[in-house]
Scaffold this active site. Structure first.
Site, PDB file in Angstrom:
ATOM      1  N   HIS A 190     -17.433 -11.997  28.264  1.00 55.73           N
ATOM      2  CA  HIS A 190     -18.498 -11.842  27.262  1.00 55.73           C
ATOM      3  C   HIS A 190     -17.990 -10.935  26.140  1.00 55.73           C
ATOM      4  CE1 HIS A 190     -21.752 -13.643  29.535  1.00 55.73           C
ATOM      5  NE2 HIS A 190     -21.595 -12.807  30.540  1.00 55.73           N
ATOM      6  N   ASP A 215     -16.880 -10.518  33.987  1.00 53.77           N
ATOM      7  CA  ASP A 215     -17.935  -9.628  33.467  1.00 53.77           C
ATOM      8  C   ASP A 215     -17.423  -8.202  33.229  1.00 53.77           C
ATOM      9  OD1 ASP A 215     -20.039 -11.389  33.199  1.00 53.77           O
ATOM     10  OD2 ASP A 215     -20.901 -10.976  35.168  1.00 53.77           O
ATOM     11  N   ASP A 255     -24.275 -18.205  33.750  1.00 54.58           N
ATOM     12  CA  ASP A 255     -23.769 -18.124  32.372  1.00 54.58           C
ATOM     13  C   ASP A 255     -22.294 -18.531  32.297  1.00 54.58           C
ATOM     14  OD1 ASP A 255     -23.462 -15.786  33.863  1.00 54.58           O
ATOM     15  OD2 ASP A 255     -23.292 -14.498  32.108  1.00 54.58           O
ATOM     16  N   HIS A 294     -31.847 -13.061  30.961  1.00 56.02           N
ATOM     17  CA  HIS A 294     -32.569 -12.574  32.145  1.00 56.02           C
ATOM     18  C   HIS A 294     -33.205 -11.199  31.903  1.00 56.02           C
ATOM     19  CE1 HIS A 294     -28.987 -10.239  33.215  1.00 56.02           C
ATOM     20  NE2 HIS A 294     -28.278 -11.316  33.419  1.00 56.02           N
ATOM     21  N   HIS A 302     -19.835  -8.549  39.015  1.00 56.45           N
ATOM     22  CA  HIS A 302     -21.187  -8.105  39.139  1.00 56.45           C
ATOM     23  C   HIS A 302     -21.929  -8.727  40.323  1.00 56.45           C
ATOM     24  CE1 HIS A 302     -24.870 -10.072  36.996  1.00 56.45           C
ATOM     25  NE2 HIS A 302     -25.353  -9.064  37.649  1.00 56.45           N
ATOM     26  N   GLU A 352     -22.028 -16.835  38.616  1.00 51.62           N
ATOM     27  CA  GLU A 352     -23.314 -16.757  37.898  1.00 51.62           C
ATOM     28  C   GLU A 352     -23.405 -17.832  36.811  1.00 51.62           C
ATOM     29  OE1 GLU A 352     -24.114 -12.893  36.309  1.00 51.62           O
ATOM     30  OE2 GLU A 352     -26.176 -13.436  35.759  1.00 51.62           O
ATOM     31  N   TYR A 412     -24.277  -2.769  28.268  1.00 53.37           N
ATOM     32  CA  TYR A 412     -23.981  -3.750  29.328  1.00 53.37           C
ATOM     33  C   TYR A 412     -23.853  -3.041  30.680  1.00 53.37           C
ATOM     34  CZ  TYR A 412     -21.968  -7.821  31.558  1.00 53.37           C
ATOM     35  OH  TYR A 412     -21.759  -8.881  32.404  1.00 53.37           O
ATOM     36  N   HIS A 435     -16.342 -16.006  38.970  1.00 53.29           N
ATOM     37  CA  HIS A 435     -17.710 -15.523  39.255  1.00 53.29           C
ATOM     38  C   HIS A 435     -18.636 -16.728  39.195  1.00 53.29           C
ATOM     39  CE1 HIS A 435     -21.338 -13.213  39.020  1.00 53.29           C
ATOM     40  NE2 HIS A 435     -21.362 -12.987  37.725  1.00 53.29           N
TER      41      HIS A 435
END
Ligand SMILES: Cc1cc2nc3c(=O)[nH]c(=O)nc-3n(C[C@H](O)[C@H](O)[C@H](O)COP(=O)(O)O)c2cc1C
Length: 393
Positions: A228, A168, A85, A27, A149, A83, A197, A81
């Site tokens: 990550h 995250d 990914d 992104h 996040h 999101e 990050y 989370h």
């Protein structure tokens, strides 16, 4: 396809994530070193999977899990989370685990349901910070960390094993075979990636970071298992926490000036070089024709001073300088910074005025500015030199 070896990454915990060696843009975030989507299996009589991966890796992910345990043996799937990914492999994962119950908080379930309506037809359990999940030999405590996040984000903590599954939080974008920072050749490099990050993802959420750290301060942590990049254990946990504590209170800011500019014919670039030479502190030049916004944010992150320069083109600042300024504004990386503005023009002096508006609306303080016609003359050089020597101290 051969899979990376299965690794035990804590008491009764296996890493079953995927490594994305190829991803270079995430992104808009330039992931020069790739990334990983980490997922973990907590082995208990009630086996629990924590987070999923990007859908591009769904098949590999399910194969890796089944190397550790039959898919039918998994009782819970915790989503920290929503999101994409971490969640886009969720529908495929739910379809492949016949006995699983999806566990997540209310906001995350709402987001997941919007992204993947099919999940509503699977068994699910809504949890909150006050509803731990008791497994046979472990328990899991859910720590809401809204906006770290997304509003749905949470950490999952296992008190028996002192493991924080931080999603995250504390992550970095890197693809590598190591799983922990203490296995990697340079902790400083990982700290730099974590800063990148933070700057590019968590920049606007310093306050929420402070809340998460208060929680972290009340629990014993032997492992921080991230979603990550590399995870943290032993003494390195202190490095990760210190970095976050500093960022939460703006203590990452140092005597440094990041000079961001674009130049077509070289005039603004010469001014950027002049400012760099006159500043008696650490400087970093960001030539926007050569440098991506990810690096721009990384350097603004720890800079007390910014200098931003643009020629006037078509009656305004260049789109590239405008994009950089807006990117930093969104990430709150102009807020609280001392900013010097400079620009070159031929017939209508507009660029610097445009920049003043952006910087002030972003909460930065314009400490000085100078614009000049086409090329620096001796008076311009004198003025800028004096400004920088006086203002950047
Ligand atoms: C395509 C183009 C459009 C320009 N538009 C304007 C303008 O609207 N107003 C102005 O004062 N100067 C304009 N200029 C002149 C530049 O602002 C001037 O040449 C400036 O010194 C360029 O800085 P640089 O050498 O760092 O590229 C334009 C120049 C170019 C090449």
């Amino acid at each position: 396809m051969p899979l990376a070896h299965i690794e035990c990454v804590g008491p009764d915990v296996y890493w079953v994530g995927t490594i994305d060696w190829s991803v270079r843009v995430f992104h808009g975030y330039h992931t020069d070193e790739g990334s990983s989507y980490n997922s973990y299996l907590l082995m208990d009589d009630e086996i629990t999977l924590i987070d999923t991966v990007h859908v591009r890796f769904a098949t590999e992910f399910l194969e890796r899990i089944s190397q550790v345990t039959p898919l039918s043996s998994i009782k819970y799937l915790i989503m920290n989370h929503a999101e994409n990914d971490h969640s886009s492999a969720l529908p495929a994962t739910l379809a492949a685990l016949p006995n699983v119950t999806l566990v997540t908080n209310k906001t995350c379930f709402e987001h997941l349901s919007l992204l993947y309506p099919v999940i509503k037809s699977y068994p699910h359990l809504i949890v909150s910070g006050s509803t731990p999940l008791k497994l046979k030999t472990h328990s899991l405590v859910f720590v809401p960390v809204p906006l770290l996040h997304w509003p749905d984000s949470m950490f999952t903590y296992c008190p028996e094993s002192k493991i924080l599954f931080s999603n995250d939080g504390f992550g970095q974008h890197i693809a590598c075979s190591e799983r922990f920072t203490d296995q990697f050749k340079s902790i400083d490099h990982i700290i730099k990636l974590m800063r990148e990050y933070n700057a590019n993802i968590l920049g606007p959420f310093q306050q929420q970071l402070g809340i998460a750290l208060q929680v972290a301060g009340t629990i014993q942590i032997d492992y921080i298992l991230t979603a990550h990049g590399l995870s943290w254990r032993g003494a390195d946990i202190g490095r990760a926490l210190t970095e976050y504590v500093n960022f939460a209170s703006n203590k990452q800011i140092t005597k440094k000036m990041t000079i961001i500019f674009q130049s077509i014919n070289g005039s603004v670039k010469n001014t950027a070089m002049l400012i760099a030479n006159e500043a008696n502190i650490l400087v970093q030049l960001i030539d926007l024709d050569r440098t991506d916004l990810t690096k721009c944010a990384l350097h603004a992150y720890d800079s007390e001073y910014l200098a931003i320069g643009s020629p006037t083109i078509h009656g305004q600042i260049t789109p590239q300088v405008e994009a950089a300024a807006h990117y930093l504004k969104g990430l709150k990386l102009i807020k609280g910074r001392k900013v010097y503005l400079f620009g070159s023009f031929c017939w209508n002096d507009k660029a610097v005025n445009d920049l003043v508006d952006i910087v002030e609306s972003a909460g930065g303080t314009v400490i000085g500015q100078h614009s000049y016609k086409l090329k620096l003359n001796n008076a311009d050089i004198q003025k800028i030199s004096t400004d920088i020597k006086k203002l950047v101290i």
